[in-house]
Design an enzyme around this catalytic site. Structure first.
Site, PDB file in Angstrom:
ATOM      1  N   PRO A   2       1.770  -0.087  -0.272  1.00 51.64           N
ATOM      2  CA  PRO A   2       1.391   0.467  -1.583  1.00 51.64           C
ATOM      3  C   PRO A   2       1.755   1.948  -1.686  1.00 51.64           C
ATOM      4  O   PRO A   2       1.763   2.668  -0.695  1.00 51.64           O
ATOM      5  CB  PRO A   2      -0.120   0.297  -1.627  1.00 51.64           C
ATOM      6  CG  PRO A   2      -0.478  -0.572  -0.481  1.00 51.64           C
ATOM      7  CD  PRO A   2       0.620  -0.460   0.520  1.00 51.64           C
ATOM      8  N   GLU A   3       2.039   2.358  -2.900  1.00 51.54           N
ATOM      9  CA  GLU A   3       2.356   3.755  -3.167  1.00 51.54           C
ATOM     10  C   GLU A   3       1.055   4.487  -3.520  1.00 51.54           C
ATOM     11  O   GLU A   3       0.038   3.855  -3.805  1.00 51.54           O
ATOM     12  CB  GLU A   3       3.322   3.846  -4.349  1.00 51.54           C
ATOM     13  CG  GLU A   3       4.530   2.946  -4.235  1.00 51.54           C
ATOM     14  CD  GLU A   3       5.665   3.548  -3.404  1.00 51.54           C
ATOM     15  OE1 GLU A   3       5.684   4.772  -3.236  1.00 51.54           O
ATOM     16  OE2 GLU A   3       6.515   2.778  -2.938  1.00 51.54           O
ATOM     17  N   LYS A  51      -2.704   7.946   0.780  1.00 51.57           N
ATOM     18  CA  LYS A  51      -2.847   6.492   0.716  1.00 51.57           C
ATOM     19  C   LYS A  51      -4.124   6.000   1.382  1.00 51.57           C
ATOM     20  O   LYS A  51      -4.275   4.816   1.638  1.00 51.57           O
ATOM     21  CB  LYS A  51      -1.635   5.843   1.366  1.00 51.57           C
ATOM     22  CG  LYS A  51      -0.337   6.214   0.658  1.00 51.57           C
ATOM     23  CD  LYS A  51       0.721   5.258   1.058  1.00 51.57           C
ATOM     24  CE  LYS A  51       2.086   5.819   0.787  1.00 51.57           C
ATOM     25  NZ  LYS A  51       3.102   4.913   1.303  1.00 51.57           N
ATOM     26  N   ARG A 249      12.632   1.338   7.513  1.00 49.98           N
ATOM     27  CA  ARG A 249      12.360   0.982   6.116  1.00 49.98           C
ATOM     28  C   ARG A 249      13.694   0.729   5.437  1.00 49.98           C
ATOM     29  O   ARG A 249      14.701   1.332   5.783  1.00 49.98           O
ATOM     30  CB  ARG A 249      11.687   2.139   5.372  1.00 49.98           C
ATOM     31  CG  ARG A 249      10.458   2.676   6.021  1.00 49.98           C
ATOM     32  CD  ARG A 249       9.254   1.820   5.683  1.00 49.98           C
ATOM     33  NE  ARG A 249       8.036   2.572   5.975  1.00 49.98           N
ATOM     34  CZ  ARG A 249       7.392   3.314   5.080  1.00 49.98           C
ATOM     35  NH1 ARG A 249       7.841   3.408   3.862  1.00 49.98           N
ATOM     36  NH2 ARG A 249       6.299   3.965   5.410  1.00 49.98           N
TER      37      ARG A 249
END
Ligand SMILES: [Zn+2]
Length: 259
Positions: A2-3, A51, A249
């Site tokens: 999630p951002e 986050k 990533r």
């Protein structure tokens, strides 16, 4: 993963449902907290730091539930008695009040700490793009500490600035016309890029569907669009796995617009 805007939105949802209420039942389904019980404690607030989520409780001692969504996690709020929409075996935390149940599913981190020790778990973070104490100069200083670091990688480093995940990193590089591997020192206007990042997250924090293009039907420029034509020039979007071994990533870019 999630951002930051997703995490902030989650914090707001938990805050609205729980804050000011006393817990009527709690269930911690992680081994290290199996015997913990916060029944009777009053929920003070839930805030996001980058986050990370911090849910604070008042009671005999001030405590904080520190959670992190990591890859698959989410917090859902249900009316009391409402059926959960994710499998019960994925639940890691249940916080119940007389009217609501907040359920944390598949959370990456679940720990209970004294509120006075929160800095131990979030003190390493850089300025939070969506935080009340956002500090652009400090974020720029931290980013520039490592001038040879590739832009996309530096943006993902939460100790530089907090809130950017893989999606925003890819989209910011595209919108700035920069290859994700551009060293920080060669980014022509890093302050502008950081302001753009803040703008993107702010635009998405209040809506359910994320978009960086302004078009919810075609929400992203390059993110997860490998082999699809670039929305600007038609060239096929490329993808490559980058980053430290074990923490790679996917990086997405248009080889023409981001040469
Ligand atoms: Zn292009």
């Amino acid at each position: 993963m999630p951002e930051g805007d997703t995490v902030h939105r989650t914090a707001r949802r938990l805050h609205r449902a729980l804050s000011g209420h006393s817990l009527t039942a709690t269930d911690f389904r992680v081994p290290q907290l199996a015997t913990s019980d916060l029944t009777g404690a009053r929920v003070v607030e839930t805030v996001a730091r980058g986050k990370h989520l911090l849910t604070r409780f008042a009671g005999e001692e001030e405590r904080t539930l520190h959670t992190h969504l990591k890859r698959e996690g989410s917090w859902r709020v249900y009316a009391r008695g409402e059926r959960w929409k994710r499998p019960a075996h994925q639940a890691r935390v249940v916080l119940a009040t007389s009217t609501h149940q907040a359920v944390g599913f598949s959370l990456g981190i679940v720990e209970l700490i004294p509120t006075s020790q929160e800095s131990d778990v979030v003190g390493h973070l850089g300025p939070d793009l969506l935080g009340p104490d956002w500090d652009e100069d400090e974020a720029l200083r931290r980013l520039r500490e490592d001038p040879t670091r590739p832009l996309a990688e530096a943006l993902l480093d939460q100790t530089r600035l907090a809130g950017i995940g893989n999606m925003y990193s890819a989209e910011l590089c595209f919108v700035s016309g920069l290859n994700p591997r551009t060293p920080i020192a060669e980014v022509p206007d890093l302050a502008r890029l950081v302001r753009l990042a803040k703008q993107m997250l702010e635009q998405n924090v209040t809506r359910a569907t994320q978009a960086t293009t302004g078009n919810l039907r075609e929400p992203f420029w390059v993110y997860r669009r490998e082999k699809a034509p670039c929305r600007r020039c038609g060239t096929s979007i490329e993808v490559a796995m980058r980053g430290e071994p074990g923490r790679e990533r996917a990086s997405y870019w248009c080889p023409r617009c981001q040469a």
